[in-house]
Design a protein around this motif. Structure first.
Motif, PDB file in Angstrom:
ATOM      1  N   UNK A 155       0.708  -1.153   0.063  1.00 18.39           N
ATOM      2  CA  UNK A 155       0.052   0.016  -0.062  1.00 18.39           C
ATOM      3  C   UNK A 155       0.820   1.147   0.065  1.00 18.39           C
ATOM      4  N   UNK A 156       1.939   1.295   0.910  1.00 21.04           N
ATOM      5  CA  UNK A 156       2.650   2.262   0.934  1.00 21.04           C
ATOM      6  C   UNK A 156       3.425   2.863  -0.581  1.00 21.04           C
ATOM      7  N   UNK A 157       3.912   1.434  -1.191  1.00 21.77           N
ATOM      8  CA  UNK A 157       4.417   1.849  -2.505  1.00 21.77           C
ATOM      9  C   UNK A 157       3.529   2.020  -3.357  1.00 21.77           C
ATOM     10  N   UNK A 158       2.195   1.713  -3.427  1.00 22.04           N
ATOM     11  CA  UNK A 158       1.471   2.389  -4.479  1.00 22.04           C
ATOM     12  C   UNK A 158       1.223   3.803  -4.014  1.00 22.04           C
ATOM     13  N   UNK A 159       1.022   4.473  -2.844  1.00 23.52           N
ATOM     14  CA  UNK A 159       0.853   5.775  -2.674  1.00 23.52           C
ATOM     15  C   UNK A 159       2.094   6.421  -3.246  1.00 23.52           C
ATOM     16  N   UNK A 160       3.173   5.950  -3.024  1.00 22.83           N
ATOM     17  CA  UNK A 160       4.583   6.546  -3.527  1.00 22.83           C
ATOM     18  C   UNK A 160       4.608   6.509  -5.017  1.00 22.83           C
ATOM     19  N   UNK A 161       4.244   5.719  -5.619  1.00 19.73           N
ATOM     20  CA  UNK A 161       4.210   5.740  -7.159  1.00 19.73           C
ATOM     21  C   UNK A 161       3.544   6.329  -7.806  1.00 19.73           C
ATOM     22  N   UNK A 162       1.971   6.418  -7.124  1.00 22.53           N
ATOM     23  CA  UNK A 162       0.935   7.460  -7.830  1.00 22.53           C
ATOM     24  C   UNK A 162       1.141   8.761  -7.561  1.00 22.53           C
ATOM     25  N   UNK A 163       1.376   9.141  -6.277  1.00 24.82           N
ATOM     26  CA  UNK A 163       1.356  10.544  -5.868  1.00 24.82           C
ATOM     27  C   UNK A 163       2.556  11.286  -5.655  1.00 24.82           C
ATOM     28  N   UNK A 164       3.609  10.284  -5.515  1.00 24.70           N
ATOM     29  CA  UNK A 164       4.955  11.158  -4.956  1.00 24.70           C
ATOM     30  C   UNK A 164       6.002  11.028  -6.395  1.00 24.70           C
ATOM     31  N   UNK A 165       6.099   9.917  -6.876  1.00 26.61           N
ATOM     32  CA  UNK A 165       6.944   9.528  -7.937  1.00 26.61           C
ATOM     33  C   UNK A 165       6.795  10.075  -9.205  1.00 26.61           C
ATOM     34  N   UNK A 166       7.938  11.046  -9.623  1.00 26.89           N
ATOM     35  CA  UNK A 166       7.739  11.800 -10.975  1.00 26.89           C
ATOM     36  C   UNK A 166       9.147  11.451 -11.590  1.00 26.89           C
ATOM     37  N   UNK A 167       9.400  10.996 -12.428  1.00 27.95           N
ATOM     38  CA  UNK A 167      10.590  10.642 -13.176  1.00 27.95           C
ATOM     39  C   UNK A 167      11.022  12.071 -13.796  1.00 27.95           C
ATOM     40  N   UNK A 168      12.176  12.493 -13.474  1.00 31.08           N
ATOM     41  CA  UNK A 168      12.736  13.855 -14.063  1.00 31.08           C
ATOM     42  C   UNK A 168      12.913  14.125 -15.765  1.00 31.08           C
ATOM     43  N   UNK A 169      13.111  12.690 -16.204  1.00 37.65           N
ATOM     44  CA  UNK A 169      13.416  12.638 -17.713  1.00 37.65           C
ATOM     45  C   UNK A 169      14.525  13.501 -18.102  1.00 37.65           C
ATOM     46  N   UNK A 170      15.572  13.431 -17.439  1.00 38.69           N
ATOM     47  CA  UNK A 170      16.819  14.046 -17.709  1.00 38.69           C
ATOM     48  C   UNK A 170      18.006  13.251 -17.215  1.00 38.69           C
ATOM     49  N   UNK A 171      19.218  13.813 -17.237  1.00 41.98           N
ATOM     50  CA  UNK A 171      20.350  12.893 -16.774  1.00 41.98           C
ATOM     51  C   UNK A 171      20.376  12.388 -15.162  1.00 41.98           C
ATOM     52  N   UNK A 172      19.063  12.847 -14.394  1.00 45.40           N
ATOM     53  CA  UNK A 172      18.966  12.308 -12.919  1.00 45.40           C
ATOM     54  C   UNK A 172      18.160  10.881 -13.017  1.00 45.40           C
TER      55      UNK A 172
END
Length: 325
Positions: free
Chosen positions: A28-45
């Motif tokens: 459940x915690x992973x689902x929250x992080x993946x949908x609400x927090x995680x945003x891939x920067x789409x650059x060298x990071x």
């Protein structure tokens, strides 16, 4: 929902219901992080960002598992003050076994996090698109240089802003997601296999039968629950006695409290012996503490005659009122 069904199936296969509950809460915690927090920067990071979200929460959960385990502090408390007693092989073996058991329990949450994160695939996609492009350059780059190709690959997880065709982008992302899910299932199967092997080894090496082991577990659970309840009640009585004596300025009532030596005896690690049939250090202490008058005298008043300098350093945490493990 498919991820939750997967984790629920894993939880149902766990021999310990607590392990399954930890696995589901972690999912459940992973689902929250993946949908609400995680945003891939789409650059060298990309690589650093993806690996941090996959591994750092797992490390935090591992450390939290050690912190919340009472057995950790029971094993470590007084360890520095008793270095001379650690030289014996039996002592080292008992300590190592206890730490191994603590680690097995603490690894449930981080392994669940990594497995669910890999089944999800978002972290893996972000991380791999930030690595060397050589795996996909023949299929994607064409006349573009490696630097340009890498810059385009950075943008794949965002699915916008790339000059590469949408079909090619989706092919690469589907390949990465497939790789991530394969790794996730490998982690799950490895954890289950190791769990099965450990249970088999423990059962084969067990000096007692299955039913007696079941009784031992039931006894240990009941003793732990009742011990926590009783020490709370006894501490309340002692605190009430002290406050009443202070405010009313009357002599304190006599309340019997075990000495420091008695507390150390019941706090030490215990290994089951088929000769004695004791199920805990408390069981051993109760059966043997009244053998002589000398042992009976150790049940002294709270006004201990032992020197104050011998008090362990852990008492400072009690005084702070912060750590209650």
């Amino acid at each position: 929902m498919d991820k939750f069904r997967t984790v629920l199936n894993i939880a149902n296969k766990q021999t310990n219901l607590g392990f399954g509950l930890v696995a589901m809460l972690t999912a459940g915690g992973e689902q929250i992080f993946s949908s609400a927090v995680f945003r891939c920067p789409c650059n060298e990071l990309n690589f650093l960002y993806g690996m941090v979200f996959m591994l750092v929460p797992a490390l935090v959960l591992l450390l939290l598992g050690y912190i919340l385990s009472k057995k950790t502090w029971k094993t470590l408390t007084g360890l520095c003050q008793n270095r001379a007693k650690l030289c014996g092989w039996r002592r080292l073996t008992a300590t190592g076994t206890a730490l191994f058991q603590i680690s097995i329990t603490a690894l449930v949450a981080p392994s669940s996090w990594i497995a669910v994160a890999l089944l999800n695939g978002n972290y893996y996609e972000c991380a791999i698109t930030g690595t060397n492009v050589s795996t996909f350059n023949k299929h994607l780059c064409g006349e573009m240089s490696l630097v340009q190709c890498q810059m385009e690959l950075y943008k794949f997880p965002c699915r916008t802003g790339s000059r590469v065709g949408q079909a090619d982008r989706e092919d690469v992302l589907l390949t990465l997601r497939a790789q991530s899910q394969i790794l996730g299932w490998l982690v799950i199967s490895s954890v289950m296999l190791i769990n099965l092997l450990l249970i088999c080894v423990a059962r084969c090496a067990s000096p007692i039968s299955y039913l007696q082991l079941k009784f031992w577990r039931a006894y240990a659970q009941e003793e732990g629950n009742m011990f926590d309840s009783y020490i709370t009640k006894h501490a309340k009585e002692l605190a009430e006695r002290n406050l009443k004596s202070f405010f009313k300025q009357t002599p304190p009532e006599n309340i019997i409290t075990p000495s420091n030596k008695d507390w150390k005896k019941i706090s030490s690690l215990y290994k089951f012996s088929t000769k004695d049939h004791y199920y805990s250090t408390l069981h051993w202490y109760v059966e043997n503490c009244h053998e002589t008058d000398k042992e009976m005298m150790r049940m002294t008043s709270v006004k201990s005659s032992e020197p104050a300098d011998d008090n362990p350093a852990v008492l400072h945490f009690v005084d702070d009122g912060v750590i209650s493990l």
